[in-house]
Design a protein around this motif. Sequence first.
Motif, PDB file in Angstrom:
ATOM      1  N   PHE A 114       0.857  -1.183   0.000  1.00  0.00           N
ATOM      2  CA  PHE A 114       0.000   0.000   0.000  1.00  0.00           C
ATOM      3  C   PHE A 114       0.886   1.223   0.000  1.00  0.00           C
ATOM      4  CE2 PHE A 114      -2.195   3.255   2.644  1.00  0.00           C
ATOM      5  CZ  PHE A 114      -3.177   3.593   1.734  1.00  0.00           C
ATOM      6  N   GLU A 115       0.689   2.098  -0.977  1.00  0.00           N
ATOM      7  CA  GLU A 115       1.455   3.336  -1.069  1.00  0.00           C
ATOM      8  C   GLU A 115       0.784   4.343  -0.151  1.00  0.00           C
ATOM      9  OE1 GLU A 115       3.238   6.712  -1.656  1.00  0.00           O
ATOM     10  OE2 GLU A 115       1.412   6.748  -2.849  1.00  0.00           O
ATOM     11  N   THR A 116       1.497   4.783   0.858  1.00  0.00           N
ATOM     12  CA  THR A 116       0.914   5.591   1.923  1.00  0.00           C
ATOM     13  C   THR A 116       0.702   7.055   1.567  1.00  0.00           C
ATOM     14  OG1 THR A 116       3.073   6.035   2.894  1.00  0.00           O
ATOM     15  CG2 THR A 116       1.887   4.101   3.704  1.00  0.00           C
ATOM     16  N   GLY A 117       1.107   7.474   0.399  1.00  0.00           N
ATOM     17  CA  GLY A 117       0.890   8.851  -0.015  1.00  0.00           C
ATOM     18  C   GLY A 117       2.117   9.722   0.110  1.00  0.00           C
ATOM     19  N   ASN A 118       3.135   9.227   0.771  1.00  0.00           N
ATOM     20  CA  ASN A 118       4.363  10.011   0.922  1.00  0.00           C
ATOM     21  C   ASN A 118       5.531   9.344   0.200  1.00  0.00           C
ATOM     22  OD1 ASN A 118       4.771   7.819   2.525  1.00  0.00           O
ATOM     23  ND2 ASN A 118       5.126   8.961   4.415  1.00  0.00           N
ATOM     24  N   GLY A 119       5.179   8.487  -0.763  1.00  0.00           N
ATOM     25  CA  GLY A 119       6.205   7.798  -1.530  1.00  0.00           C
ATOM     26  C   GLY A 119       6.668   6.503  -0.910  1.00  0.00           C
ATOM     27  N   MET A 120       6.182   6.195   0.284  1.00  0.00           N
ATOM     28  CA  MET A 120       6.582   4.958   0.956  1.00  0.00           C
ATOM     29  C   MET A 120       5.534   3.879   0.709  1.00  0.00           C
ATOM     30  SD  MET A 120       8.180   6.314   4.513  1.00  0.00           S
ATOM     31  CE  MET A 120       8.804   4.688   4.830  1.00  0.00           C
ATOM     32  N   VAL A 121       6.017   2.659   0.585  1.00  0.00           N
ATOM     33  CA  VAL A 121       5.138   1.509   0.410  1.00  0.00           C
ATOM     34  C   VAL A 121       5.207   0.665   1.669  1.00  0.00           C
ATOM     35  CG1 VAL A 121       4.712  -0.561  -0.963  1.00  0.00           C
ATOM     36  CG2 VAL A 121       5.460   1.543  -2.089  1.00  0.00           C
ATOM     37  N   GLN A 122       4.046   0.346   2.222  1.00  0.00           N
ATOM     38  CA  GLN A 122       3.957  -0.436   3.450  1.00  0.00           C
ATOM     39  C   GLN A 122       3.219  -1.740   3.175  1.00  0.00           C
ATOM     40  OE1 GLN A 122       6.044   1.671   5.793  1.00  0.00           O
ATOM     41  NE2 GLN A 122       4.760   0.315   6.940  1.00  0.00           N
ATOM     42  N   GLN A 123       3.622  -2.789   3.843  1.00  0.00           N
ATOM     43  CA  GLN A 123       2.838  -4.017   3.832  1.00  0.00           C
ATOM     44  C   GLN A 123       1.643  -3.774   4.757  1.00  0.00           C
ATOM     45  OE1 GLN A 123       3.154  -6.921   2.032  1.00  0.00           O
ATOM     46  NE2 GLN A 123       4.654  -5.730   0.907  1.00  0.00           N
ATOM     47  N   THR A 124       0.455  -3.960   4.230  1.00  0.00           N
ATOM     48  CA  THR A 124      -0.773  -3.644   4.941  1.00  0.00           C
ATOM     49  C   THR A 124      -1.706  -4.845   4.873  1.00  0.00           C
ATOM     50  OG1 THR A 124      -0.516  -1.339   4.280  1.00  0.00           O
ATOM     51  CG2 THR A 124      -2.704  -2.003   4.988  1.00  0.00           C
TER      52      THR A 124
END
Length: 142
Positions: free
Chosen positions: A108-118
């Motif tokens: 999931f791309e959190t909106g600040n350029g970072m991708v998190q496992q969600t």
Amino acid sequence: MRRLLLTLPLVLAACAPETPAAPETAAGAALFATHCASCHGAEGRGDGPAAEDLGAVPADLTRIAARRDGVWPMLEVMAIVDGYARRTDARPGMPVVPEVAEGPTVEFETGNGMVQQTPANLLAIARYLETIQEPQPTRYVP
């Protein structure tokens, strides 16, 4: 001019906000029906059959963006659904549902350029809730 008229729909489609994928939305709808509809109602309006027995009135989930001047706050919604927000903003009667916060994860791309496992189920419910907004969101924030 003719070329502009032919390409304008393509440009507008490219600029439109990302729409949740149908399978993800269907999964979110099913999870919502199983875990949320008894309090929030089948349509998410806070009028489920268990609502009158609660100490607090369940939120009308179709108006999340409307209450925020048209902004869809994806991460805030996810935090409330998974129970994280309960640490600072208590919601009486709002249960934490392990099935939502556990299980397979997706990027999931959190909106600040970072991708998190969600958790996939958490993302599916949040995306489903986005589709039932009245009116539809006009802006998006992570």
